[in-house]
Design an enzyme around this catalytic site. Structure first.
Site, PDB file in Angstrom:
ATOM      1  N   ARG A 118       0.820  -1.203   0.000  1.00  0.00           N
ATOM      2  CA  ARG A 118       0.000   0.000   0.000  1.00  0.00           C
ATOM      3  C   ARG A 118       0.858   1.258   0.000  1.00  0.00           C
ATOM      4  O   ARG A 118       0.334   2.366  -0.072  1.00  0.00           O
ATOM      5  CB  ARG A 118      -0.852   0.001   1.255  1.00  0.00           C
ATOM      6  CG  ARG A 118      -2.319  -0.183   1.000  1.00  0.00           C
ATOM      7  CD  ARG A 118      -2.984  -0.182   2.342  1.00  0.00           C
ATOM      8  NE  ARG A 118      -4.372   0.073   2.269  1.00  0.00           N
ATOM      9  CZ  ARG A 118      -5.297  -0.873   2.246  1.00  0.00           C
ATOM     10  NH1 ARG A 118      -4.965  -2.140   2.232  1.00  0.00           N
ATOM     11  NH2 ARG A 118      -6.564  -0.543   2.229  1.00  0.00           N
ATOM     12  N   ARG A 157     -22.053  -2.000   1.891  1.00  0.00           N
ATOM     13  CA  ARG A 157     -21.330  -3.275   2.098  1.00  0.00           C
ATOM     14  C   ARG A 157     -21.719  -3.946   3.419  1.00  0.00           C
ATOM     15  O   ARG A 157     -21.869  -3.301   4.434  1.00  0.00           O
ATOM     16  CB  ARG A 157     -19.830  -3.030   2.097  1.00  0.00           C
ATOM     17  CG  ARG A 157     -19.065  -4.303   2.509  1.00  0.00           C
ATOM     18  CD  ARG A 157     -17.626  -4.239   2.227  1.00  0.00           C
ATOM     19  NE  ARG A 157     -16.974  -3.107   2.824  1.00  0.00           N
ATOM     20  CZ  ARG A 157     -15.726  -2.745   2.527  1.00  0.00           C
ATOM     21  NH1 ARG A 157     -15.050  -3.434   1.638  1.00  0.00           N
ATOM     22  NH2 ARG A 157     -15.179  -1.707   3.103  1.00  0.00           N
ATOM     23  N   ARG A 190     -18.661  -2.832   8.481  1.00  0.00           N
ATOM     24  CA  ARG A 190     -17.323  -2.536   9.003  1.00  0.00           C
ATOM     25  C   ARG A 190     -17.269  -1.164   9.675  1.00  0.00           C
ATOM     26  O   ARG A 190     -17.890  -0.229   9.211  1.00  0.00           O
ATOM     27  CB  ARG A 190     -16.293  -2.608   7.856  1.00  0.00           C
ATOM     28  CG  ARG A 190     -15.834  -4.024   7.582  1.00  0.00           C
ATOM     29  CD  ARG A 190     -14.990  -4.182   6.354  1.00  0.00           C
ATOM     30  NE  ARG A 190     -13.994  -3.153   6.108  1.00  0.00           N
ATOM     31  CZ  ARG A 190     -13.113  -3.188   5.103  1.00  0.00           C
ATOM     32  NH1 ARG A 190     -13.115  -4.225   4.272  1.00  0.00           N
ATOM     33  NH2 ARG A 190     -12.242  -2.225   4.932  1.00  0.00           N
TER      34      ARG A 190
HETATM   35  P1  AP5 Z   1      -8.682  -3.410   3.462  1.00  0.00           P
HETATM   36  O1  AP5 Z   1      -9.443  -4.469   4.116  1.00  0.00           O
HETATM   37  O2  AP5 Z   1      -7.629  -3.774   2.488  1.00  0.00           O
HETATM   38  O3  AP5 Z   1      -9.705  -2.383   2.868  1.00  0.00           O
HETATM   39  P2  AP5 Z   1      -9.645  -1.403   1.612  1.00  0.00           P
HETATM   40  O4  AP5 Z   1      -8.463  -1.372   0.746  1.00  0.00           O
HETATM   41  O5  AP5 Z   1     -10.073  -0.109   2.220  1.00  0.00           O
HETATM   42  O6  AP5 Z   1     -10.665  -1.991   0.638  1.00  0.00           O
HETATM   43  P3  AP5 Z   1     -12.045  -2.540   1.001  1.00  0.00           P
HETATM   44  O7  AP5 Z   1     -11.940  -3.899   1.586  1.00  0.00           O
HETATM   45  O8  AP5 Z   1     -12.792  -1.489   1.802  1.00  0.00           O
HETATM   46  O9  AP5 Z   1     -12.749  -2.569  -0.423  1.00  0.00           O
HETATM   47  P4  AP5 Z   1     -12.635  -3.643  -1.582  1.00  0.00           P
HETATM   48  O10 AP5 Z   1     -11.936  -3.018  -2.738  1.00  0.00           O
HETATM   49  O11 AP5 Z   1     -12.130  -4.955  -1.081  1.00  0.00           O
HETATM   50  O12 AP5 Z   1     -14.177  -3.746  -1.983  1.00  0.00           O
HETATM   51  P5  AP5 Z   1     -15.235  -4.921  -1.713  1.00  0.00           P
HETATM   52  O13 AP5 Z   1     -14.967  -6.094  -2.583  1.00  0.00           O
HETATM   53  O14 AP5 Z   1     -15.403  -5.155  -0.245  1.00  0.00           O
HETATM   54  O15 AP5 Z   1      -7.921  -2.502   4.578  1.00  0.00           O
HETATM   55  C1  AP5 Z   1      -8.617  -2.025   5.711  1.00  0.00           C
HETATM   56  C2  AP5 Z   1      -7.669  -1.218   6.588  1.00  0.00           C
HETATM   57  O16 AP5 Z   1      -6.614  -2.075   7.096  1.00  0.00           O
HETATM   58  C3  AP5 Z   1      -6.916  -0.061   5.912  1.00  0.00           C
HETATM   59  O17 AP5 Z   1      -7.706   1.113   5.865  1.00  0.00           O
HETATM   60  C4  AP5 Z   1      -5.691   0.072   6.828  1.00  0.00           C
HETATM   61  O18 AP5 Z   1      -6.015   0.730   8.030  1.00  0.00           O
HETATM   62  C5  AP5 Z   1      -5.361  -1.389   7.178  1.00  0.00           C
HETATM   63  N1  AP5 Z   1      -4.411  -1.989   6.226  1.00  0.00           N
HETATM   64  C6  AP5 Z   1      -4.641  -3.081   5.446  1.00  0.00           C
HETATM   65  N2  AP5 Z   1      -3.566  -3.363   4.693  1.00  0.00           N
HETATM   66  C7  AP5 Z   1      -2.633  -2.426   5.001  1.00  0.00           C
HETATM   67  C8  AP5 Z   1      -1.326  -2.172   4.514  1.00  0.00           C
HETATM   68  N3  AP5 Z   1      -0.772  -2.945   3.575  1.00  0.00           N
HETATM   69  N4  AP5 Z   1      -0.649  -1.112   5.028  1.00  0.00           N
HETATM   70  C9  AP5 Z   1      -1.184  -0.323   5.980  1.00  0.00           C
HETATM   71  N5  AP5 Z   1      -2.435  -0.512   6.461  1.00  0.00           N
HETATM   72  C10 AP5 Z   1      -3.155  -1.551   5.976  1.00  0.00           C
HETATM   73  O19 AP5 Z   1     -16.557  -4.220  -2.312  1.00  0.00           O
HETATM   74  C11 AP5 Z   1     -17.153  -3.117  -1.670  1.00  0.00           C
HETATM   75  C12 AP5 Z   1     -18.692  -3.230  -1.803  1.00  0.00           C
HETATM   76  O20 AP5 Z   1     -19.045  -3.088  -3.162  1.00  0.00           O
HETATM   77  C13 AP5 Z   1     -19.262  -4.583  -1.362  1.00  0.00           C
HETATM   78  O21 AP5 Z   1     -20.467  -4.383  -0.702  1.00  0.00           O
HETATM   79  C14 AP5 Z   1     -19.483  -5.340  -2.677  1.00  0.00           C
HETATM   80  O22 AP5 Z   1     -20.547  -6.275  -2.586  1.00  0.00           O
HETATM   81  C15 AP5 Z   1     -19.792  -4.210  -3.632  1.00  0.00           C
HETATM   82  N6  AP5 Z   1     -19.315  -4.478  -4.991  1.00  0.00           N
HETATM   83  C16 AP5 Z   1     -18.097  -4.986  -5.332  1.00  0.00           C
HETATM   84  N7  AP5 Z   1     -17.995  -5.083  -6.670  1.00  0.00           N
HETATM   85  C17 AP5 Z   1     -19.172  -4.587  -7.181  1.00  0.00           C
HETATM   86  C18 AP5 Z   1     -19.672  -4.407  -8.508  1.00  0.00           C
HETATM   87  N8  AP5 Z   1     -18.929  -4.761  -9.586  1.00  0.00           N
HETATM   88  N9  AP5 Z   1     -20.904  -3.861  -8.662  1.00  0.00           N
HETATM   89  C19 AP5 Z   1     -21.644  -3.511  -7.569  1.00  0.00           C
HETATM   90  N10 AP5 Z   1     -21.243  -3.685  -6.287  1.00  0.00           N
HETATM   91  C20 AP5 Z   1     -20.007  -4.200  -6.101  1.00  0.00           C
HETATM   92 MG    MG Z   2     -11.469  -5.719   0.787  1.00  0.00          MG
END
Ligand code: AP5
Ligand code: MG
Length: 256
Positions: A118, A157, A190
């Site tokens: 990241r 979500r 979340r």
């Molecule tokens: P992390 O869990 O990695 O969260 P993120 O990057 O913020 O991404 P999300 O999980 O929120 O979203 P996503 O892209 O996976 O979307 P999703 O598939 O769920 O990290 C969380 C936290 O941990 C960070 O903020 C940080 O604090 C820490 N952290 C983690 N790794 C770190 C690192 N390497 N360094 C430092 N800190 C770190 O989809 C979202 C929603 O949209 C769902 O409801 C889904 O059903 C819907 N959806 C998905 N695709 C579609 C579509 N095509 N059409 C319609 N709806 C859709």
């Molecule tokens: Mg995710």
């Protein structure tokens, strides 16, 4: 959701035994998933893992699992607090965690890193870990979507408390409200999906994670994938990008 012992090895640490499964393609796949919070990385990871039998390695899932664990180290408690504020956990903690689990990067079916790296520092650390293991990254898949659609996805979500499967109240509702289709555990919203925290996460993404697009592009390892449309459409685009990369480098790339 891949709940194989390989995934348990990621969530619980390297002591958990692993059983290889036969691979559907000629070799393992090794990809990083990039893109803003809520773009659909976890949703696509579930599908890619099912198709290619790679291990889904999500650093966010690690921190969420730690939040529910009985014994949590002070460093991990600080990491969980950062996550709840929408800030990045320190590079040091994240890199140590990934290094501890580096055997997962040699999983039989390959890996799908979701949420790591990241920052540029984490990307350099990943390069070094992979070099030590003699493993080559195929590419980073960077999912792109207009910001207003991303925010709409995050707001609806719901996440499974048991297997971390991802649902959406409108676009992917569970069969029974509030219950996971896969493992029947309860679904939750979340902590970091509150409006003010989403804003922090988007800013942090632009500042810290955005430059990774250039980093992977310069290394010749970037595949841009549009995340518009329903999850199956996005998956077909991602799958084409993966198969295109496999065709470029068909040989096995893990040094025994
Ligand atoms: P992390 O869990 O990695 O969260 P993120 O990057 O913020 O991404 P999300 O999980 O929120 O979203 P996503 O892209 O996976 O979307 P999703 O598939 O769920 O990290 C969380 C936290 O941990 C960070 O903020 C940080 O604090 C820490 N952290 C983690 N790794 C770190 C690192 N390497 N360094 C430092 N800190 C770190 O989809 C979202 C929603 O949209 C769902 O409801 C889904 O059903 C819907 N959806 C998905 N695709 C579609 C579509 N095509 N059409 C319609 N709806 C859709
Ligand atoms: Mg995710």
């Amino acid at each position: 959701m891949n709940d194989s012992t390989e995934r348990q090895g990621w969530l619980q640490g390297p002591h958990v035994a692993r059983e290889p499964e036969p691979l559907p393609y000629q070799r393992a796949v090794r990809f990083v998933l990039l893109g803003p919070p809520g773009v659909g990385k976890g949703t696509q990871a579930e599908r890619i893992v099912r198709e290619f039998r790679a291990c889904h390695l999500s650093t966010g899932d690690l921190f969420r699992a730690a939040k529910c664990a009985e014994h949590v180290s002070p460093a991990m408690r600080a990491a969980v607090a950062c996550m709840q504020r929408g800030e990045l956990v320190s590079d040091e903690i994240v890199i140590d965690l990934v290094r501890e689990r580096s055997s997962c990067l040699r999983c039989h079916g390959g890996f799908l890193l979701d949420g790591f790296p990241r920052t540029i520092l984490q990307a350099r650390a990943l390069d070094a870990i992979l070099q030590d293991l003699g493993v080559e990254l195929d590419a980073a898949l960077a999912f792109e979507l207009p910001i207003d659609e991303v925010i709409e996805r995050l707001g609806g979500r719901r996440t499974c408390s048991g297997c971390a499967a991802v649902f959406h109240v409108v676009s992917r509702p569970p069969l029974r409200e509030g219950i996971c289709d896969h493992c029947r555990s309860t679904l939750f919203q979340r902590d970091d999906d509150r409006e003010e925290t989403i804003r922090v996460r988007m800013r942090v993404y632009e500042e810290s994670t955005g430059p990774l697009i250039d980093y992977f592009a310069r290394a010749g390892k970037l595949e841009l994938v549009s995340a518009s449309g329903d999850p199956d459409m996005v998956f077909e685009r991602g799958k084409s990008a993966i198969l295109g990369r496999l065709a470029l480098t068909p040989q096995a790339s893990v040094v025994a």
